[in-house]
Design an enzyme around this catalytic site. Structure first.
Site, PDB file in Angstrom:
ATOM      1  N   HIS A  11       0.820  -1.210   0.000  1.00 58.63           N
ATOM      2  CA  HIS A  11       0.000   0.000   0.000  1.00 58.63           C
ATOM      3  C   HIS A  11       0.858   1.266   0.000  1.00 58.63           C
ATOM      4  CE1 HIS A  11       0.967   0.980   4.184  1.00 58.63           C
ATOM      5  NE2 HIS A  11       0.876  -0.326   4.426  1.00 58.63           N
ATOM      6  N   GLU A  89      -2.258  -6.708   7.414  1.00 54.99           N
ATOM      7  CA  GLU A  89      -0.938  -6.601   8.016  1.00 54.99           C
ATOM      8  C   GLU A  89      -0.854  -7.459   9.278  1.00 54.99           C
ATOM      9  OE1 GLU A  89       2.055  -6.473   7.940  1.00 54.99           O
ATOM     10  OE2 GLU A  89       2.666  -4.366   7.773  1.00 54.99           O
TER      11      GLU A  89
END
Length: 275
Positions: A11, A89
């Site tokens: 990202h 994550e």
């Protein structure tokens, strides 16, 4: 047998990234102004790469990055982005929201070291790898199943992706070999998959490739560098071959890892770092 292209993108930058603060899963921070610029730059780099499947973590920083990439893409119209919590994550528990330096202090006090140290309430590296393994196996099964259906149906050819050398030019131009397909310049793949995920997760995914699937880095890549955390919107690209035998492991060909040349014009931080 099925063969597919796999593009993995971290990202874009968030405020927490810039300030070296841990986000994990508990802090769902949006992209910063620089993060949107990075995501658009990645989208422009990938604008002429045809995707058949797009998956993203369901955290906002990954979702915004995936949307920016697909907004810039010229060859993948009407592809729905699938958001999956298995791409999140690593969870850092009590360390979320704290500086990376504090995590290292916590690890030292506990007699451990990063990245193997697990803060209270956090996920172990084994748990992160299990998520990566689970999703990768799902992906391989999905492509195999769709490939089998297409082989049985004359009307199924629309899903097949004819990959020409020009389709892989953004990646091949950064590889020392003229083509990852040897002498062939025109290769048909069963799918072209885009994943948007996170730094620590992506590193554990690649370690899963190395340690469980016996993936080897091309000689021009340094293993220590490529196993560090990717820069924001760093791009990795692989060709995956899945055999039909239940015990046969997928074969992984690496085209590039943590590629970040698309960021050269926007003054972005492209440093690699350990967590």
């Amino acid at each position: 047998m099925a063969r597919f292209a796999l593009t993995i993108v971290r990202h874009g930058e968030t405020r927490y990234n810039k300030e070296k603060l841990l986000q994990g899963q508990g802090i769902d921070e949006p992209l910063s102004e620089m993060g949107f610029k990075q995501a658009d730059a990645a989208g422009r780099f990938l604008s002429n790469v045809r995707f058949t499947h797009v998956f993203s973590s369901d955290l906002i920083r990954a979702k915004q990055t995936a949307c920016a990439i697909m907004r810039n893409n010229q060859l993948s119209e009407d592809i729905k982005i699938m958001y999956d919590p298995r791409l999140r994550e690593r969870k850092y528990g009590d360390a979320e929201g704290r500086p990376l330096s504090e995590l290292k202090v916590m690890a030292k006090k506990a007699g451990g070291q990063c990245p193997s140290y697990t803060p209270p309430g956090g996920e172990t590296l084994e748990q992160v790898r299990a998520c990566a393994k689970d999703f990768f196996e799902y992906l391989c099964q999905l492509v195999m199943a769709e490939s089998s259906v297409k082989e049985k149906s004359e009307l199924g050819a629309s899903g097949m992706v004819g990959i020409m050398s020009t389709d892989l030019a953004p990646f091949v131009n950064h590889n020392k070999e003229p083509t990852i397909f040897g002498e062939s310049r025109d290769v048909t793949l069963d799918a072209s998959v885009l994943l948007v995920s996170h730094g620590a997760y992506m590193r554990n995914w690649i370690k899963y490739f190395v340690e469980d699937l016996q993936f080897t880095f091309p000689p021009e890549l340094k293993k220590s560098r490529e196993l560090s955390v990717s820069p924001n919107t760093g791009i990795s690209h692989f060709i995956v071959t899945v055999g039909s035998g239940a015990t046969r492991k997928p074969e992984i060909q690496c085209v590039c890892i943590n590629l970040h040349g698309h960021l050269s014009d926007i003054d972005a931080d492209t440093s690699h770092y350990q967590v």
